[in-house]
Design an enzyme around this catalytic site. Structure first.
Site, PDB file in Angstrom:
ATOM      1  N   HIS A 106      -2.714  12.855 -28.453  1.00  0.00           N
ATOM      2  CA  HIS A 106      -1.808  14.096 -27.803  1.00  0.00           C
ATOM      3  C   HIS A 106      -0.872  14.274 -28.721  1.00  0.00           C
ATOM      4  CE1 HIS A 106       0.730  10.479 -26.311  1.00  0.00           C
ATOM      5  NE2 HIS A 106       1.417  11.530 -26.628  1.00  0.00           N
ATOM      6  N   ASP A 159      -7.141   8.552 -26.738  1.00  0.00           N
ATOM      7  CA  ASP A 159      -6.045   8.912 -27.406  1.00  0.00           C
ATOM      8  C   ASP A 159      -5.425   8.559 -28.637  1.00  0.00           C
ATOM      9  OD1 ASP A 159      -3.530  10.425 -27.349  1.00  0.00           O
ATOM     10  OD2 ASP A 159      -2.534   9.305 -25.741  1.00  0.00           O
ATOM     11  N   GLY A 190     -23.784   8.178 -15.837  1.00  0.00           N
ATOM     12  CA  GLY A 190     -23.219   8.743 -14.651  1.00  0.00           C
ATOM     13  C   GLY A 190     -22.770   8.024 -13.316  1.00  0.00           C
ATOM     14  N   GLY A 212       8.520  10.749 -28.367  1.00  0.00           N
ATOM     15  CA  GLY A 212       8.549  10.730 -29.568  1.00  0.00           C
ATOM     16  C   GLY A 212       8.149   9.713 -30.369  1.00  0.00           C
ATOM     17  N   ASN A 213       8.195   8.444 -29.572  1.00  0.00           N
ATOM     18  CA  ASN A 213       7.454   7.296 -30.090  1.00  0.00           C
ATOM     19  C   ASN A 213       5.806   7.277 -30.056  1.00  0.00           C
ATOM     20  OD1 ASN A 213      10.172   5.283 -28.681  1.00  0.00           O
ATOM     21  ND2 ASN A 213       9.235   4.860 -30.544  1.00  0.00           N
ATOM     22  N   SER A 214       5.375   8.150 -29.477  1.00  0.00           N
ATOM     23  CA  SER A 214       3.917   8.356 -29.348  1.00  0.00           C
ATOM     24  C   SER A 214       2.990   8.363 -30.749  1.00  0.00           C
ATOM     25  CB  SER A 214       3.562   9.741 -28.883  1.00  0.00           C
ATOM     26  OG  SER A 214       3.452   9.740 -27.582  1.00  0.00           O
TER      27      SER A 214
END
Lengths: 461, 467
Positions: free
Chosen positions: B92, B122, B254, B199-201
């Protein structure tokens, strides 16, 4: 100062004096209207239970509204907001004030008319009554800028005293029905107040349409005070609807299509020489339209011998009304344009499916929730395929077993233990069985949105 | 249950410094007297070990808002994992960006290449180049961590580069339900009370040995000191696959799984509940139904008594080879049954976006999940993600949420289908175009009349006549 400079001033004055009778009410007239009509104005008290559609939380409160008596035996008109999808009103009591004396009667709510946001109540009395009531002039319309007087009731602190206010018609709408908009603010006690023109005729009552957010299916113009002219509710006074409690099966017909008007540019796109008609945009599965093979893109040009030349979005409503008024089961000829070719079909109209607000509900006291059938309109609203069968959770009682199991309004219950739940009857049968069997827990197979899953519920027997 | 709000931690730079005023009001009480000298040394050593490899990331992200494509400058964190310049951050942070700038600990600035992204976990991998070796971090073993253990969170909270915060691991395997598509289905999360802010991401969660045990990626909004990191062991596998293949390929059956306690309290019951079977999936065709209990996948026993055990089951399915048969051993009504099912490839997590400026709207590709919600058989159609107010699409009655099924009489199966059809409409300067769209259960016709959009056509004509 010459005399000339006075002249225009004098002219102005005389105009004002003349218009005094032309553009507002004389005191004498207002007094007369007040004296004759205010005895028919009543204070309606009731208890109302409102359910939060998301949380299922219920709030109960007492309220009051203005009710207007329209028959000597006691038939009253009041604000249609009493009968909304998530609102239950009861404990109705109507108080007349005649010659300074108060007389109070219990009343029952009648089934709400489906074309007007007005509720009707019938008085209950063991002895025959002769009460003051209002007679409407059904042939008197209103025109733009016309002044009107409205009778109402002031609040409790002012001893529910009857009052009169003046207002003016600021807009006249001719479609989808004749509606007059008022310019001023409508105070609390003036909703359902009788509206009087300068000739002293009672031409209608005030009201507000329902907004979509309020579950309204009426022509949505909420927010602006309106005058409902008497011709709109005349028929409901002449033959009042039944009581709400005896829910009557709808006798309206249904074709099962959604349509949009064939506007000029659509006609141009499809090379149709003449604009006007209804483009079929959606065909409901298993509907009379689907049975006769109507498909999206067909253009309805005639229905039962009536040419359809819809151009405006609002014309769709007129078509809906035309279909509704047919008898269910009757055969109608429909002329279509399909790929430019004219095509005649004979469709057998069905019964209009029940709306969610008339759906049957079941209150499960042991599990602490209310469930209801999945009506056709809910199926469309929630975009549920035909394969999804079950009951839908309407309310969850705070602190109940259902809430502990994380059941939320909107969840669809498809099975309980080994019992498949296809409809409300299945649910009632299962609930009956559990009541005797008293299992420690019940496993539910449910659907939330597009996904299914299991929940365990521990009933409190 | 309280709804989770998992907020991604990247932050727009222009908001980055507005809170500085607030900071000045905070009084640091007590210092760090509670740390023994030994612990203080270890914190220092751990910080010093990782700090040279810490990266301040400034991506220019492509966003599609109100029917328009725009670019925004955001800020995130990352860390170098090899001497040749591979950098790990969050999807992200670096995904859907037109440029990614990395500022290293020596203040040098490098434009990075996005090697690959994996929205399911992510994780993103970037590459920068230089003629000297880069300092890099050492991965730690996230299976060996314990709740209560001290950790450092490092990165650029609110754009403040080189920030370090100290805390402990609050829970080592927090299960986050997939609310609003913000949670990875294949792993639990490391929960920490070390201060984590937007911002730590993409920044590292570091143990006192100076090893990276997690990638900071989420915080609970409206809460304090509830941060979540992707476990290093999950991230490492993903990083390796991205470096080797550019993306992560997973299998799907599925199936939606639920913990055993959703059906029984019996502690001896083994397996995992099948809650849902996607229509048209190979599992459905093979006869698998909701309510079946999966007890073995191939030869591997499957078990999830509590929800924390579900990610491992999903990962076991994802790790199967794509397009090959696998035997599902299920229990149904007390009997064991076997089904052979060929795995399908897991579909993209999110669809591609595109802007159509002449009509003033944006489209996003339908994922199978969106298609299923829309009750569409198969995955045809494209979803209108935004309409520019005053644009041709908006004034013709197209609305966000509409799914375009047909353009004129041609079915639209994919975004590239639509792009081709749209291109030819523009090239031929076609006046009238009919769209057949669906919203909820209802379909309708929307006519786009390009003769109305005089301004753009006029501009073109003027240009055409310039010699």
């Amino acid at each position: 100062m010459s005399i000339k400079s006075f002249l225009p001033f004098a002219l102005c004055l005389s105009v004002l004096l003349f218009s005094g009778s032309g553009f507002s009410f004389e005191q004498e007239m207002l007094q007369r209207a007040y004296d004759t009509i205010s005895p028919a104005l009543c204070v309606l008290t009731f208890t109302q239970e409102t359910t939060d559609p998301r949380s299922g939380e219920q709030i109960r409160q007492n309220g009051f509204a203005v009710a207007l008596n329209v028959s000597a035996e006691g038939l009253l008109l009041t604000n249609g907001h009493l009968q909304r999808d998530n609102v239950q009103s009861f404990n109705f009591r109507v108080t007349f004030r005649i010659d300074g004396k108060e007389q109070s009667y219990p009343a029952v709510l009648l089934k709400k008319p489906d074309d007007l946001n007005v509720s009707l109540l019938r008085l209950q009395s063991e002895t025959p009554l002769t009460l003051p009531y209002v007679r409407f002039s059904t042939d008197a319309g209103l025109s733009l800028g016309e002044p009107v007087a409205i009778l109402g009731i002031m609040g409790e602190t002012l001893d529910f005293n009857r009052a009169i206010q003046e207002d003016r018609i600021i807009s006249v709408l001719d479609a989808p029905r004749s509606t007059y908009c008022l310019g001023g603010q409508l105070k609390m006690g003036f909703v359902t107040g009788p509206v009087i023109n300068r000739r002293g005729q009672v031409v209608g009552i005030t009201g507000f349409d329902l907004a979509v957010a309020e579950g309204g299916e009426f022509f949505s113009r909420s927010g602006v005070p309106l005058v409902y002219q008497a011709s709109l509710f005349e028929k409901h006074i002449a033959s009042p609807p039944d009581q709400t409690q005896e829910s009557v099966e709808a006798e309206e017909a249904w074709l099962g299509v959604f349509t949009q008007p064939l506007k000029e540019e659509f006609a141009r796109y499809w090379n149709i020489p003449e604009a006007g008609g209804l483009i079929v945009s959606t065909v409901i599965p298993d509907s009379p339209a689907a049975a006769v093979g109507i498909v999206p893109g067909d253009i309805i040009r005639a229905f039962d011998g009536h040419p359809i030349r819809a151009i405006h979005d609002r014309d769709v409503l007129a078509f809906t009304q035309m279909v509704k008024e047919k008898a269910p089961g009757s055969e109608v000829e429909i002329t279509l344009l399909r790929n430019g070719e004219e095509l005649a079909l004979t469709a057998t109209l069905g019964h209009r499916p029940r709306a969610a607000q008339d759906a049957d509900e079941y209150e499960d006291e042991h599990l602490g929730m209310v469930v209801r059938e999945i009506t056709r309109d809910l199926r469309i609203l929630l975009n549920l395929g035909e394969e999804v069968q079950g009951v839908i959770v309407r309310r969850v009682v705070s602190g109940s077993a259902a809430q502990a199991a994380r059941i939320q309004p909107g969840l669809i219950i498809m099975s309980m233990n080994s019992a498949t739940i296809r409809d409300l009857d299945d649910y009632k049968e299962a609930a009956q069985f559990f009541k005797q069997d008293k299992p420690d827990e019940i496993t539910l197979f449910v659907r939330a949105g597009a996904q299914t899953g299991f929940l365990r519920l521990r009933p409190r027997w | 249950m309280m709804p989770h709000t998992h907020v991604p931690l990247s932050v727009r730079l222009r908001h980055g410094f507005s809170y500085l005023l607030l900071l000045s009001a905070v009084v640091l009480a007590g210092g760090c007297a509670s740390l023994s000298g030994n612990t203080q040394d270890r914190v220092l050593a751990a910080r010093n070990r990782v700090a040279p490899a810490l990266v301040h990331i400034r991506p220019v992200k492509e966003v599609f808002v109100s029917g328009k494509r725009t670019e925004v400058l955001t800020v995130g964190s990352g860390f170098i994992i090899s001497a040749d310049g591979y950098i790990v951050t969050n999807e992200h942070v670096a995904g859907e960006s037109s440029e990614v700038w990395c500022i290293l600990s020596d203040n040098t600035e490098h434009e990075a290449r996005v090697v690959g992204v994996d929205p399911y976990t992510d994780v993103a991998v970037l590459k920068i180049e230089a003629d000297r070796p880069f300092p890099y971090v050492r991965w730690g073993d996230s299976d060996a961590i314990e709740a209560g253990q001290m950790v450092l969170a490092m990165g650029s909270p609110h754009g403040l580069a080189r920030s370090v915060s100290l805390g402990i691991i609050s829970v080592r395997d927090r299960y986050l339900e997939n609310a609003s598509g913000m949670s990875s289905p294949y792993n639990n999360w490391i929960q920490t009370d070390a201060a984590i802010n937007p911002g730590n991401s993409g920044g590292p969660l570091v143990n006192l040995k100076g090893d990276v045990v997690g990638i900071n990626a989420r915080m609970l909004s409206g809460a304090e000191n509830l941060g979540f990191a992707i476990p290093a062991n999950i991230a490492r596998q993903v990083v390796t696959q991205i470096i080797d293949h550019g993306s992560v390929r997973r299998s799907a059956l599925g199936l939606v799984f639920q913990e055993m306690t959703s059906k029984t309290d019996d502690p001896s019951a083994r397996g995992v509940v099948i809650a849902d079977v996607a229509p048209l999936s190979a599992s459905y065709e093979a006869g698998v139904r909701p309510g079946d209990i999966l007890i073995r996948l191939g030869n591997r026993p499957m078990h999830a008594r509590h929800e924390e055990e579900l990610p491992a089951v999903r990962k076991a399915v994802a790790d199967l080879p794509v397009g090959e048969p696998v035997t599902l051993v299920l229990e149904r009504g007390g009997e064991e049954m076997s089904f052979s099912v060929v795995t399908e490839e897991e579909s993209a997590y999110k669809g591609r976006n595109a802007e159509f400026s002449e009509w003033g709207f944006t489209l996003v590709e339908l994922t199978p999940d969106l298609a299923r919600r829309a009750q569409l058989p198969g995955h045809t159609g494209v979803l209108v993600s935004g309409c520019l107010p005053g644009g041709l699409a908006a004034s013709s009655g197209l609305t966000p949420g509409d799914i375009i099924l047909k353009l004129d009489d041609t079915p639209v199966a994919s975004l590239s289908d639509f792009m081709n059809l749209y291109k030819s409409v523009q090239e031929n300067r076609k006046a009238l175009t009919m769209l057949f769209v669906q919203k909820g259960a209802l379909t309708r016709f929307v006519l786009i009349d390009q003769t109305n959009s005089k301004s753009s056509i006029l501009d073109k004509e003027v240009l055409d006549h310039v010699d």
